[in-house]
Scaffold this motif. Structure first.
Motif, PDB file in Angstrom:
ATOM      1  N   LYS A 126       5.902   4.707   5.199  1.00 38.85           N
ATOM      2  CA  LYS A 126       6.214   3.521   6.131  1.00 38.85           C
ATOM      3  C   LYS A 126       5.212   3.075   6.628  1.00 38.85           C
ATOM      4  O   LYS A 126       5.287   1.533   6.605  1.00 38.85           O
ATOM      5  CB  LYS A 126       7.140   4.175   7.352  1.00 38.85           C
ATOM      6  CG  LYS A 126       8.260   4.891   7.042  1.00 38.85           C
ATOM      7  CD  LYS A 126       8.972   5.492   8.392  1.00 38.85           C
ATOM      8  CE  LYS A 126      10.197   6.056   8.144  1.00 38.85           C
ATOM      9  NZ  LYS A 126      10.647   6.670   9.324  1.00 38.85           N
ATOM     10  N   LYS A 127       4.015   3.101   6.732  1.00 37.72           N
ATOM     11  CA  LYS A 127       2.656   2.690   7.149  1.00 37.72           C
ATOM     12  C   LYS A 127       1.315   3.457   6.494  1.00 37.72           C
ATOM     13  O   LYS A 127       1.684   4.564   6.111  1.00 37.72           O
ATOM     14  CB  LYS A 127       2.581   2.407   8.617  1.00 37.72           C
ATOM     15  CG  LYS A 127       2.469   3.675   9.368  1.00 37.72           C
ATOM     16  CD  LYS A 127       2.245   3.350  10.660  1.00 37.72           C
ATOM     17  CE  LYS A 127       2.124   4.835  11.515  1.00 37.72           C
ATOM     18  NZ  LYS A 127       1.501   4.606  12.881  1.00 37.72           N
ATOM     19  N   PHE A 128       0.411   2.816   6.468  1.00 39.30           N
ATOM     20  CA  PHE A 128      -0.892   3.244   5.803  1.00 39.30           C
ATOM     21  C   PHE A 128      -2.032   2.801   6.629  1.00 39.30           C
ATOM     22  O   PHE A 128      -2.130   1.595   6.770  1.00 39.30           O
ATOM     23  CB  PHE A 128      -1.102   3.027   4.367  1.00 39.30           C
ATOM     24  CG  PHE A 128      -1.641   4.099   3.599  1.00 39.30           C
ATOM     25  CD1 PHE A 128      -1.271   5.434   3.286  1.00 39.30           C
ATOM     26  CD2 PHE A 128      -3.030   4.101   3.550  1.00 39.30           C
ATOM     27  CE1 PHE A 128      -1.748   6.454   2.508  1.00 39.30           C
ATOM     28  CE2 PHE A 128      -3.623   5.110   2.602  1.00 39.30           C
ATOM     29  CZ  PHE A 128      -3.048   6.232   2.381  1.00 39.30           C
ATOM     30  N   VAL A 129      -2.958   3.397   7.157  1.00 33.82           N
ATOM     31  CA  VAL A 129      -4.053   3.029   8.052  1.00 33.82           C
ATOM     32  C   VAL A 129      -5.222   2.792   7.298  1.00 33.82           C
ATOM     33  O   VAL A 129      -5.682   3.388   6.350  1.00 33.82           O
ATOM     34  CB  VAL A 129      -4.418   4.027   9.159  1.00 33.82           C
ATOM     35  CG1 VAL A 129      -5.598   3.558  10.009  1.00 33.82           C
ATOM     36  CG2 VAL A 129      -2.987   4.343   9.812  1.00 33.82           C
TER      37      VAL A 129
ATOM     38  N   ILE B 229      -0.901  13.400   2.895  1.00 34.23           N
ATOM     39  CA  ILE B 229      -1.662  12.581   3.319  1.00 34.23           C
ATOM     40  C   ILE B 229      -0.843  11.542   4.014  1.00 34.23           C
ATOM     41  O   ILE B 229       0.207  11.490   3.685  1.00 34.23           O
ATOM     42  CB  ILE B 229      -1.777  11.640   1.757  1.00 34.23           C
ATOM     43  CG1 ILE B 229      -2.809  12.357   0.655  1.00 34.23           C
ATOM     44  CG2 ILE B 229      -2.294  10.316   2.022  1.00 34.23           C
ATOM     45  CD1 ILE B 229      -3.069  11.587  -0.571  1.00 34.23           C
ATOM     46  N   ALA B 230      -1.102  11.036   5.019  1.00 33.36           N
ATOM     47  CA  ALA B 230      -0.394  10.105   5.981  1.00 33.36           C
ATOM     48  C   ALA B 230       0.733  10.914   6.551  1.00 33.36           C
ATOM     49  O   ALA B 230       1.818  10.524   6.838  1.00 33.36           O
ATOM     50  CB  ALA B 230      -0.094   8.875   5.542  1.00 33.36           C
TER      51      ALA B 230
ATOM     52  N   GLN C  70      -1.132  -0.922   7.446  1.00 32.61           N
ATOM     53  CA  GLN C  70      -0.394  -1.749   6.591  1.00 32.61           C
ATOM     54  C   GLN C  70       1.070  -1.226   6.229  1.00 32.61           C
ATOM     55  O   GLN C  70       1.139  -0.127   6.076  1.00 32.61           O
ATOM     56  CB  GLN C  70      -1.131  -1.974   4.966  1.00 32.61           C
ATOM     57  CG  GLN C  70      -2.514  -2.493   5.140  1.00 32.61           C
ATOM     58  CD  GLN C  70      -2.355  -4.127   5.634  1.00 32.61           C
ATOM     59  OE1 GLN C  70      -1.489  -4.653   5.163  1.00 32.61           O
ATOM     60  NE2 GLN C  70      -3.416  -4.599   6.129  1.00 32.61           N
ATOM     61  N   THR C  71       1.908  -2.184   6.178  1.00 35.68           N
ATOM     62  CA  THR C  71       3.547  -1.655   5.870  1.00 35.68           C
ATOM     63  C   THR C  71       3.983  -2.075   4.552  1.00 35.68           C
ATOM     64  O   THR C  71       5.061  -1.866   4.271  1.00 35.68           O
ATOM     65  CB  THR C  71       4.390  -1.930   7.281  1.00 35.68           C
ATOM     66  OG1 THR C  71       4.174  -3.439   7.219  1.00 35.68           O
ATOM     67  CG2 THR C  71       3.960  -1.431   8.473  1.00 35.68           C
ATOM     68  N   LYS C  72       3.304  -2.988   3.954  1.00 32.81           N
ATOM     69  CA  LYS C  72       3.839  -3.496   2.554  1.00 32.81           C
ATOM     70  C   LYS C  72       2.568  -3.517   1.532  1.00 32.81           C
ATOM     71  O   LYS C  72       1.404  -3.908   1.865  1.00 32.81           O
ATOM     72  CB  LYS C  72       4.363  -4.957   2.800  1.00 32.81           C
ATOM     73  CG  LYS C  72       5.194  -5.100   3.739  1.00 32.81           C
ATOM     74  CD  LYS C  72       5.651  -6.628   3.985  1.00 32.81           C
ATOM     75  CE  LYS C  72       6.676  -6.856   4.919  1.00 32.81           C
ATOM     76  NZ  LYS C  72       7.139  -8.176   5.054  1.00 32.81           N
ATOM     77  N   GLY C  73       3.015  -3.553   0.220  1.00 31.67           N
ATOM     78  CA  GLY C  73       2.073  -3.600  -0.791  1.00 31.67           C
ATOM     79  C   GLY C  73       1.845  -2.273  -1.674  1.00 31.67           C
ATOM     80  O   GLY C  73       2.617  -1.201  -1.302  1.00 31.67           O
TER      81      GLY C  73
ATOM     82  N   PHE D 272       5.435   0.161   1.610  1.00 29.56           N
ATOM     83  CA  PHE D 272       3.885   0.786   1.076  1.00 29.56           C
ATOM     84  C   PHE D 272       4.111   1.632   0.117  1.00 29.56           C
ATOM     85  O   PHE D 272       4.945   2.678   0.227  1.00 29.56           O
ATOM     86  CB  PHE D 272       3.137   1.107   2.381  1.00 29.56           C
ATOM     87  CG  PHE D 272       1.779   1.178   1.979  1.00 29.56           C
ATOM     88  CD1 PHE D 272       0.910   0.234   2.468  1.00 29.56           C
ATOM     89  CD2 PHE D 272       1.256   2.349   1.227  1.00 29.56           C
ATOM     90  CE1 PHE D 272      -0.638   0.299   2.043  1.00 29.56           C
ATOM     91  CE2 PHE D 272       0.005   2.751   1.104  1.00 29.56           C
ATOM     92  CZ  PHE D 272      -1.043   1.472   1.230  1.00 29.56           C
ATOM     93  N   HIS D 273       3.645   1.351  -0.965  1.00 30.73           N
ATOM     94  CA  HIS D 273       3.474   2.140  -2.325  1.00 30.73           C
ATOM     95  C   HIS D 273       2.191   2.771  -2.635  1.00 30.73           C
ATOM     96  O   HIS D 273       1.157   1.722  -2.638  1.00 30.73           O
ATOM     97  CB  HIS D 273       4.444   1.642  -3.401  1.00 30.73           C
ATOM     98  CG  HIS D 273       5.597   1.069  -2.941  1.00 30.73           C
ATOM     99  ND1 HIS D 273       6.730   1.802  -2.697  1.00 30.73           N
ATOM    100  CD2 HIS D 273       6.063  -0.246  -2.793  1.00 30.73           C
ATOM    101  CE1 HIS D 273       7.755   0.883  -2.442  1.00 30.73           C
ATOM    102  NE2 HIS D 273       7.126  -0.159  -2.387  1.00 30.73           N
ATOM    103  N   ALA D 274       1.994   4.002  -2.874  1.00 25.23           N
ATOM    104  CA  ALA D 274       0.533   4.097  -3.298  1.00 25.23           C
ATOM    105  C   ALA D 274       0.628   5.414  -4.176  1.00 25.23           C
ATOM    106  O   ALA D 274       1.324   6.214  -4.322  1.00 25.23           O
ATOM    107  CB  ALA D 274      -0.334   4.838  -2.086  1.00 25.23           C
ATOM    108  N   LYS D 275      -0.444   5.331  -5.320  1.00 29.64           N
ATOM    109  CA  LYS D 275      -0.710   6.419  -6.099  1.00 29.64           C
ATOM    110  C   LYS D 275      -2.033   6.915  -6.052  1.00 29.64           C
ATOM    111  O   LYS D 275      -2.772   6.231  -5.662  1.00 29.64           O
ATOM    112  CB  LYS D 275      -0.538   5.764  -7.592  1.00 29.64           C
ATOM    113  CG  LYS D 275      -0.523   6.734  -8.764  1.00 29.64           C
ATOM    114  CD  LYS D 275      -0.308   5.745 -10.021  1.00 29.64           C
ATOM    115  CE  LYS D 275      -0.282   6.958 -11.196  1.00 29.64           C
ATOM    116  NZ  LYS D 275      -0.055   6.189 -12.132  1.00 29.64           N
ATOM    117  N   PHE D 276      -2.096   8.299  -5.836  1.00 31.51           N
ATOM    118  CA  PHE D 276      -3.464   9.067  -5.775  1.00 31.51           C
ATOM    119  C   PHE D 276      -4.130   9.694  -7.133  1.00 31.51           C
ATOM    120  O   PHE D 276      -3.186  10.326  -7.820  1.00 31.51           O
ATOM    121  CB  PHE D 276      -3.205   9.840  -4.668  1.00 31.51           C
ATOM    122  CG  PHE D 276      -2.736   9.367  -3.435  1.00 31.51           C
ATOM    123  CD1 PHE D 276      -3.634   8.568  -2.506  1.00 31.51           C
ATOM    124  CD2 PHE D 276      -1.462   9.063  -3.102  1.00 31.51           C
ATOM    125  CE1 PHE D 276      -3.083   7.944  -1.247  1.00 31.51           C
ATOM    126  CE2 PHE D 276      -0.997   8.669  -2.111  1.00 31.51           C
ATOM    127  CZ  PHE D 276      -1.776   8.012  -1.046  1.00 31.51           C
TER     128      PHE D 276
END
Length: 140
Positions: free
Chosen positions: A68-71, A48-49, A105-108, A31-35
């Motif tokens: 690793k995961k995101f809710v 965050i998380a 979520q663990t992927k995306g 799981f990859h995120a940009k803020f």
């Protein structure tokens, strides 16, 4: 049995290609995120998380960050978020009472905006929303 120089180079290149492919696969399957900071204020000690992001200036963004995961609650991000704004601790806005659609979520790869709102007691709180989108209470 003696291995020729060309054969050694070919084996080395194949091994290197396999290692690069494996690393890429392992790196991109999480799981990859940009803020983006859309609060209008500088955020200090942003978490965050459970991951310390650090400082994030107003109208700036982070790099892609691995989790690793995101809710999520349905399709809306619902992860624990906290920071300091002008040395005052600010935490997430708890907008969901139900929680029936909460799932990790663990992927995306995702992009989120960090926004601020006032809770029912008038305290400044933070929340996440999909980048350049509005959460349901902003659409009115």
């Amino acid at each position: 049995m003696k291995i020729s120089k060309k054969r050694k180079i070919a084996l080395f290149l194949i091994t290197l290609l396999c290692i690069i492919t494996l690393i890429s696969y392992l790196n991109f399957r999480g799981f990859h995120a940009k803020f983006y900071n859309k609060t209008g204020k500088d955020l200090d000690s942003l978490v965050i998380a459970g991951t310390l992001i650090g400082d994030l200036k107003s109208d700036n963004s982070t790099k892609n960050i691995d989790f690793k995961k995101f809710v999520f609650d349905g399709d809306i991000p619902y992860e624990i978020i906290s920071s300091k704004i002008k040395n005052k601790k600010v935490e997430q806005l708890n907008w969901s009472d139900c929680g029936t659609n909460i799932e990790a979520q663990t992927k995306g790869s995702y992009t989120f905006d960090i926004k601020k709102a006032l809770d029912e007691n008038g305290n400044t709180c933070l929340y996440l929303v999909e980048h350049n989108k509005k959460i349901f209470w902003e659409e009115k």
